[in-house]
Write a protein that holds these residues in place. Structure first.
Motif, PDB file in Angstrom:
ATOM      1  N   UNK A  95       4.538   6.398  -4.103  1.00  0.00           N
ATOM      2  CA  UNK A  95       5.354   6.438  -5.313  1.00  0.00           C
ATOM      3  C   UNK A  95       5.320   7.843  -5.912  1.00  0.00           C
ATOM      4  N   UNK A  96       6.501   8.332  -6.244  1.00  0.00           N
ATOM      5  CA  UNK A  96       6.551   9.654  -6.852  1.00  0.00           C
ATOM      6  C   UNK A  96       6.534   9.499  -8.367  1.00  0.00           C
ATOM      7  N   UNK A  97       6.801  10.596  -9.068  1.00  0.00           N
ATOM      8  CA  UNK A  97       6.716  10.573 -10.532  1.00  0.00           C
ATOM      9  C   UNK A  97       7.645   9.504 -11.099  1.00  0.00           C
ATOM     10  N   UNK A  98       7.224   8.922 -12.208  1.00  0.00           N
ATOM     11  CA  UNK A  98       8.002   7.868 -12.846  1.00  0.00           C
ATOM     12  C   UNK A  98       9.360   8.427 -13.281  1.00  0.00           C
ATOM     13  N   UNK A 135       4.022   1.515  -0.880  1.00  0.00           N
ATOM     14  CA  UNK A 135       4.797   1.611  -2.116  1.00  0.00           C
ATOM     15  C   UNK A 135       4.006   2.355  -3.192  1.00  0.00           C
ATOM     16  N   UNK A 136       2.729   2.007  -3.301  1.00  0.00           N
ATOM     17  CA  UNK A 136       1.903   2.608  -4.342  1.00  0.00           C
ATOM     18  C   UNK A 136       1.500   4.033  -3.979  1.00  0.00           C
ATOM     19  N   UNK A 137       1.097   4.183  -2.733  1.00  0.00           N
ATOM     20  CA  UNK A 137       0.627   5.496  -2.283  1.00  0.00           C
ATOM     21  C   UNK A 137       1.743   6.523  -2.332  1.00  0.00           C
ATOM     22  N   UNK A 145       0.837  -1.192   0.000  1.00  0.00           N
ATOM     23  CA  UNK A 145       0.000   0.000   0.000  1.00  0.00           C
ATOM     24  C   UNK A 145       0.876   1.249   0.000  1.00  0.00           C
TER      25      UNK A 145
END
Lengths: 73, 425
Positions: free
Chosen positions: A52-55, A48-50, A46
């Motif tokens: 996560x910054x810009x690719x 990791x996804x929440x 959760x």
């Protein structure tokens, strides 16, 4: 939680734990341990996804990676 | 009767009606050369289609003309699709062109078909060659132009759906004569470097010539040889290239490729929440089942009537004691005891006999002893002479005037030696 754990590994492990728990084959004590581990994995996934910054995008220039930003139209 | 006349416009309207009645004229495909080409200021195209012996007027309205993928000019060999109808104002019939392509493209198409057949026969397009894409790619290689809309779309969509992935752009020319070598080189480089677990190969929309690099044999073979799974993303939904047939997945557009490449984080979040719920449910089911098992156990006889266990145990104990008694050494002790008693009785008998004998012997000896008893002698008149409490055994021990005691059997007398005489021997 292992720092090097990837999202994919964590999710796969979580799925296994859920299946094991649902199978009812675990002892009560093992179930509690599995549950605890599963909750940690779910939180990890959760986060990791929440969080996560810009690719990250890199350009392979010859044989070295450079930062890349696509031009706006 | 006077014949009724027609107006010109009525005649032309009728002719138009007749043309439109004819199904053959509603869908025509013509190969011809373009001449008298004129572009109207409002975007409509006016020109003549001709062959060696004949010609026909043609018009292509703006809406269709803007979809043209080439610039028609005087002398162009073209293939047109459209319908034939009447232009009432001028009383002329003409071809209303809906689609037009260069006739040379037909050669490209033939080349495409030939290469496709060849590769098909080699099995390059077979379904069982298609590999599954990684569910959660960590590094995605994008082989396309760094300046087009395609790369921007891909980055934008992956950023929105799954920013955990890293993107590496392998810049390639995607148009023109050098494109095939450039794309091939980047596919091979990405495989050599092996940094990516997924490749997206493609470009945005364009004319069939623009997309042609993705039909070139070297590009198709490079994709086929890629150890990294591939998604092709060439042009629009309707464009098919050989790269699409050979790659592991075909995406209709570059944006579509980005969507195929990564999972969507919103649905991942939902999935994680779902897994958490299932886990909680499984645990609570397990606890419920354990607790009802516990209840069942408590209901069991042993807990309801614990004395039962004692009763059973008691029975066993009694049984064991019985066996113990059977096996007890008491009987053997009894046997030994009896034996001992018998031995004792024998011993007693022997002892009595022995004692009897001994008593008899004793009496005999006592009688003999009596004969030598000094008291017996003294009764017969013998006496003991003692001087200073010592028995005098010889006259040598005495001298006249000595005081002596004479002991007899019933008393003693105190005497003084008057004289002595020693017997000669």
């Amino acid at each position: 939680m292992d720092e090097s754990m990837t999202f994919e590994n964590a999710l796969a492990k979580l799925e296994t734990i859920v299946k094991n728990l649902e199978s009812g084959d675990l002892s009560l004590e093992n179930s509690l341990t599995a549950y605890q581990e599963g909750m940690e994995l779910a939180r990890f996934c959760h986060d990791q996804i929440k969080n996560a910054e810009a690719v990250i995008v890199k350009l392979m220039k010859e044989d070295t990676l450079e930062d890349f930003k696509p031009k706006e139209e | 009767m006077e014949r009724q006349y027609l107006t010109v416009s009525a005649l032309n309207r009728y002719l138009k009606f007749k043309f439109e009645q004819d199904k053959n004229l509603q869908d025509v495909l013509i190969k011809a050369e373009v001449s008298n080409f004129k572009r109207h200021s409002r975007g409509h195209l006016y020109f003549t289609l001709k062959d060696d012996t004949s010609q026909i007027s043609a018009v292509m309205f703006f809406g269709n003309a803007q979809k043209l993928r080439f610039e028609p000019k005087e002398g162009s060999q073209v293939i047109v699709e459209g319908y034939v109808s009447v232009y009432e104002v001028a009383g002329t019939y003409q071809v209303y062109v809906t689609k037009m392509s260069e006739a040379g493209v037909g050669d490209l198409y033939r080349a495409f078909e030939m290469l496709k057949k060849k590769m098909e026969s080699e099995g390059l397009f077979q379904e069982d060659r298609k590999r599954p894409l990684p569910k959660f790619p960590q590094t995605i290689g994008i082989i396309t132009s760094p300046t087009g809309a395609a790369v921007r779309d891909i980055i934008q969509i992956i950023d929105r759906r799954y920013p955990l992935a890293m993107l590496i752009l392998y810049p390639a020319l995607v148009q023109g004569d050098s494109a095939k070598a450039s794309i091939t080189e980047q596919i091979e480089k990405a495989n050599r470097q092996a940094l990516c677990d997924l490749l997206i190969i493609g470009r945005g929309g364009g004319s069939i010539e623009d997309l042609w690099a993705f039909n070139e044999e070297m590009v198709v073979r490079a994709i086929s040889a890629s150890k990294i799974p591939t998604i092709s993303a060439v042009g629009h939904e309707t464009d098919f290239t050989l790269s699409d047939f050979v790659s592991d997945r075909r995406a209709p557009t570059p944006s579509g490729a980005a969507e195929l490449a990564v999972p969507d984080r919103q649905s991942l979040l939902v999935a994680i929440v779902d897994l958490t719920k299932r886990m909680k449910l499984a645990l609570s089911n397990m606890l419920d089942s354990h607790s009802s098992h516990l209840k069942e156990l408590v209901k069991a006889t042993v807990f309801q009537r614990p004395l039962r266990i004692l009763e059973t145990s008691d029975l066993r104990l009694t049984h064991l004691v019985d066996r113990l008694i059977q096996a007890s050494p008491k009987k053997r002790i009894q046997d030994k005891q009896d034996h001992l008693i018998r031995l004792g009785q024998t011993l007693n008998k022997d002892m009595n006999a022995c004692l009897q004998t001994s008593r008899y012997r004793f009496l005999m000896l006592a009688e003999k002893l009596d004969l030598v008893n000094p008291l017996g002698l003294m009764k017969k008149g013998f006496a003991l002479v003692k001087k200073d409490q010592t028995i005098v055994k010889s006259v040598n021990q005495l001298h006249p005037q000595d005081l002596v005691d004479v002991q007899m059997h019933d008393g003693s007398i105190h005497c003084q030696v008057l004289s002595k005489r020693k017997d000669e021997s």
